[in-house]
Scaffold this motif. Structure first.
Motif, PDB file in Angstrom:
ATOM      1  N   GLU A 121       0.849  -1.180   0.000  1.00 17.71           N
ATOM      2  CA  GLU A 121       0.000   0.000   0.000  1.00 17.71           C
ATOM      3  C   GLU A 121       0.888   1.235   0.000  1.00 17.71           C
ATOM      4  O   GLU A 121       1.931   1.267   0.661  1.00 17.71           O
ATOM      5  N   THR A 122       0.480   2.262  -0.730  1.00 18.22           N
ATOM      6  CA  THR A 122       1.250   3.504  -0.797  1.00 18.22           C
ATOM      7  C   THR A 122       0.300   4.679  -0.933  1.00 18.22           C
ATOM      8  O   THR A 122      -0.865   4.522  -1.312  1.00 18.22           O
ATOM      9  N   MET A 123       0.812   5.878  -0.624  1.00 19.04           N
ATOM     10  CA  MET A 123       0.045   7.112  -0.746  1.00 19.04           C
ATOM     11  C   MET A 123       0.590   7.905  -1.927  1.00 19.04           C
ATOM     12  O   MET A 123       1.801   7.947  -2.168  1.00 19.04           O
ATOM     13  N   ILE A 124      -0.297   8.542  -2.678  1.00 19.18           N
ATOM     14  CA  ILE A 124       0.075   9.328  -3.848  1.00 19.18           C
ATOM     15  C   ILE A 124      -0.444  10.752  -3.676  1.00 19.18           C
ATOM     16  O   ILE A 124      -1.650  10.957  -3.469  1.00 19.18           O
ATOM     17  N   ASP A 125       0.465  11.704  -3.716  1.00 18.74           N
ATOM     18  CA  ASP A 125       0.072  13.107  -3.699  1.00 18.74           C
ATOM     19  C   ASP A 125      -0.077  13.540  -5.156  1.00 18.74           C
ATOM     20  O   ASP A 125       0.853  14.050  -5.783  1.00 18.74           O
ATOM     21  N   ALA A 126      -1.255  13.293  -5.711  1.00 16.97           N
ATOM     22  CA  ALA A 126      -1.477  13.385  -7.161  1.00 16.97           C
ATOM     23  C   ALA A 126      -1.687  14.831  -7.603  1.00 16.97           C
ATOM     24  O   ALA A 126      -2.775  15.217  -8.040  1.00 16.97           O
ATOM     25  N   LYS A 127      -0.648  15.642  -7.487  1.00 20.94           N
ATOM     26  CA  LYS A 127      -0.741  17.025  -7.955  1.00 20.94           C
ATOM     27  C   LYS A 127      -0.453  17.131  -9.451  1.00 20.94           C
ATOM     28  O   LYS A 127      -0.965  18.008 -10.136  1.00 20.94           O
ATOM     29  N   ASP A 128       0.420  16.250  -9.948  1.00 19.67           N
ATOM     30  CA  ASP A 128       0.784  16.286 -11.369  1.00 19.67           C
ATOM     31  C   ASP A 128      -0.273  15.586 -12.213  1.00 19.67           C
ATOM     32  O   ASP A 128      -1.085  14.788 -11.720  1.00 19.67           O
ATOM     33  N   GLU A 129      -0.219  15.868 -13.484  1.00 23.46           N
ATOM     34  CA  GLU A 129      -1.176  15.275 -14.408  1.00 23.46           C
ATOM     35  C   GLU A 129      -1.023  13.761 -14.472  1.00 23.46           C
ATOM     36  O   GLU A 129      -2.010  13.024 -14.550  1.00 23.46           O
ATOM     37  N   VAL A 130       0.225  13.291 -14.438  1.00 24.43           N
ATOM     38  CA  VAL A 130       0.497  11.862 -14.506  1.00 24.43           C
ATOM     39  C   VAL A 130       1.378  11.478 -13.324  1.00 24.43           C
ATOM     40  O   VAL A 130       2.399  12.130 -13.060  1.00 24.43           O
TER      41      VAL A 130
END
Length: 545
Positions: free
Chosen positions: A525-534
């Motif tokens: 399991e991981t966390m993603i700080d999805a600020k970028d488009e990809v």
């Protein structure tokens, strides 16, 4: 002066420094070999001069003389003093190699080795020695293109294969036997099923046993060796029934002293195998040392027919056996396409390469993009003008693609697959259209809810050894904060592909994402700080504790 017993030993604490210059111009001499010897003239420690002619070499106890050799110059000996710094050592340049003279000689059974021939041989050995010392002190990483093909008796290619290798050595070819083994056992091994022919390399020519077992003579340049002078060598032994040897010519440039090539054939084979032999080409590295940049070995494959009446008779000497016939020939070759040193210095061959330029839909150049050939690990980056040059590769048909640095991590191209036929002539130059990222994301997100501007998560699932895990379960939650309470709501669930890869389109770009992969009793399991488009993630499954 002969170059003898060049055995490197560990560097000691005390060192000697100095500079080697040309006698008339005081210009620095690059690539000169400096070695420290004692009263018996045995080499203890050695090094090469740099681009400024400078050197640093260890000084072991008992060392009394510094020897300096460089092809194109007369050798020098300098007596050592108690100082750690030597005065500038001046080498006298030889106008042309053919003008060399020396008082040392060696007699040979068939033709005497006169002073001029011996001096030229010492010049060749000085160049070979520089290459050997360069490998010790400053090895390179080579990109080698190898080829193996079979031809029928009239020269038609019936089988051909090629490959590219990266090797960490300043040496593209190593002989299959040591120089001493060549002197004792010859250049062929044979049993009842097969035979193997060996070729001499630069270490073989440098070793004293080669001169002991071969007669030398000079050859003038011809149409294919203009402004060159050759040292021809023939085996001294005439008993070749059980010992296969080599004859040939080592060619040197007379005007700009350097090794150019070596051509050889085998002595003592059957008449049907007389086409067996090889060629070696030398090039000069940026540090002034020479190395084998390409080589070819040709071997005749023969069939021997033995009459019933001859089965119990001793066969005639091999070079008079007429019962053999050639059924095919094999040609093994290698060529250095590129050499790179740790200091950033690089050498490139003239082998044709795929070059080109990336152009976007508006006709603008695309800098900083990644370009690669499918199913190969090599990737290059376009320059400020969108141009690229791929490493040298064997002749053939290749599939070329390119992308930005983010999508390239997942092997997703922003170009159509471009078929490129690389020939043996000039470089193949191509112009490749480079699509916008928006177009590519819309294509890979087909079947998912996606609107331009939303986020896309690209990932792959692997195990702890880096092996892809197919069909892992993928789950994604979006972070929601309401009344200071943090919640995660499941957004998407599905399975990764057979290659372990997955694409999740339409994710929020302003909130934290939680991503989980599971397969049997393993999960991650991981966390993603999805600020970028990809966003690109690599998920490593680990067994449950």
């Amino acid at each position: 002066m002969a170059i003898a017993c060049l055995c490197a030993r560990p560097l000691l604490a005390q060192r000697i420094t100095g500079t080697v210059r040309e006698a008339n111009s005081s210009a620095p001499v690059t690539g000169a070999v400096v070695w420290i010897g004692n009263a018996r003239d045995s080499s203890l420690l050695r090094t090469l001069t740099d681009e400024r002619g400078r050197f640093v070499v260890g000084r072991p106890p008992g060392a009394t003389v510094a020897h300096v050799v460089r092809i194109g110059f007369l050798p020098r000996e300098v007596n050592l003093t108690t100082s750690d710094t030597l005065p500038d050592i001046e080498l006298a340049r030889i106008p042309q190699l053919a003008a060399i003279a020396t008082t040392e000689q060696r007699n040979c059974r068939d033709d005497g080795l006169n002073a001029q021939t011996f001096a030229l041989w010492e010049q060749a050995r000085a160049a070979l020695l520089a290459g050997a010392v360069a490998r010790e002190t400053h090895p390179a990483r080579l990109r080698l293109i190898a080829s193996d093909r079979t031809l029928d008796p009239i020269g038609h290619v019936t089988k051909h294969g090629s490959s590219t290798h990266e090797i960490a050595a300043n040496r593209s070819y190593v002989a299959g036997r040591s120089p001493v083994a060549f002197a004792v056992y010859g250049y062929m091994s044979e049993d009842s099923h097969e035979r193997t022919l060996y070729a001499p390399d630069d270490e073989t020519l440098l070793h004293p046993t080669f001169l002991e077992h071969h007669c030398l003579s000079l050859r003038g340049g011809d149409v294919t060796h203009r402004d060159q002078i050759g040292i021809a060598f023939e085996p001294t032994s005439t008993d070749l029934d059980s010992l296969v040897d080599v004859r040939g010519v080592l060619w040197l440039d007379r005007v700009k002293p350097a090794l150019r090539s070596l051509s050889f054939s085998y002595v003592g084979l059957e008449p049907a195998a007389r086409e067996s032999g090889g060629d070696v080409q030398f090039s000069t590295a940026p540090n002034g040392a020479q190395f084998i940049s390409s080589w070819t070995i040709r071997t005749a494959v023969i069939s021997v027919e033995i009459a019933p009446a001859d089965r119990f008779r001793r066969p005639p000497p091999r070079d008079r056996r007429t019962s053999a016939r050639m059924i095919s020939s094999r040609e093994i070759s290698g060529e250095v396409a590129n050499a790179r040193w740790s200091d950033g210095t690089e050498w490139n061959s003239t082998i044709p390469r795929i070059i080109g330029q990336l152009i976007d839909p508006e006709g603008h150049m695309v800098p900083g993009a990644r370009v690669w050939i499918t199913d190969t690990p090599d990737t290059v980056t376009t320059d400020a003008e969108g141009r690229f040059a791929l490493p040298s590769m064997p002749v053939g048909l290749y599939l070329l693609v390119a992308s930005d640095s983010v999508l390239a991590r997942m092997g997703i191209a922003r170009t159509p697959v471009t078929h490129v036929l690389l020939g043996s002539g000039e470089n193949t130059d191509v112009r490749v259209p480079f699509h916008s990222r928006a177009d590519i994301l819309e294509r890979i997100c087909v079947g998912q809810r996606y609107t331009f501007g939303q986020g896309v998560v690209l990932g792959r699932v692997v195990d702890t050894k880096g092996v892809v895990v197919p069909s892992a379960r993928i789950e994604l939650w979006r972070r929601i904060v309401s009344n200071k309470i943090e919640l995660f709501r499941e957004e998407i669930a599905g399975d990764a592909g057979e290659d372990g890869g997955f694409i999740i389109c339409g994710t929020a770009r302003d909130q934290l994402l939680r991503l989980r992969a599971t397969k049997e009793d393993s999960s991650v399991e991981t966390m993603i700080d999805a600020k970028d488009e990809v966003s690109v993630v690599m998920l490593t499954l680990r067994p449950a504790p």
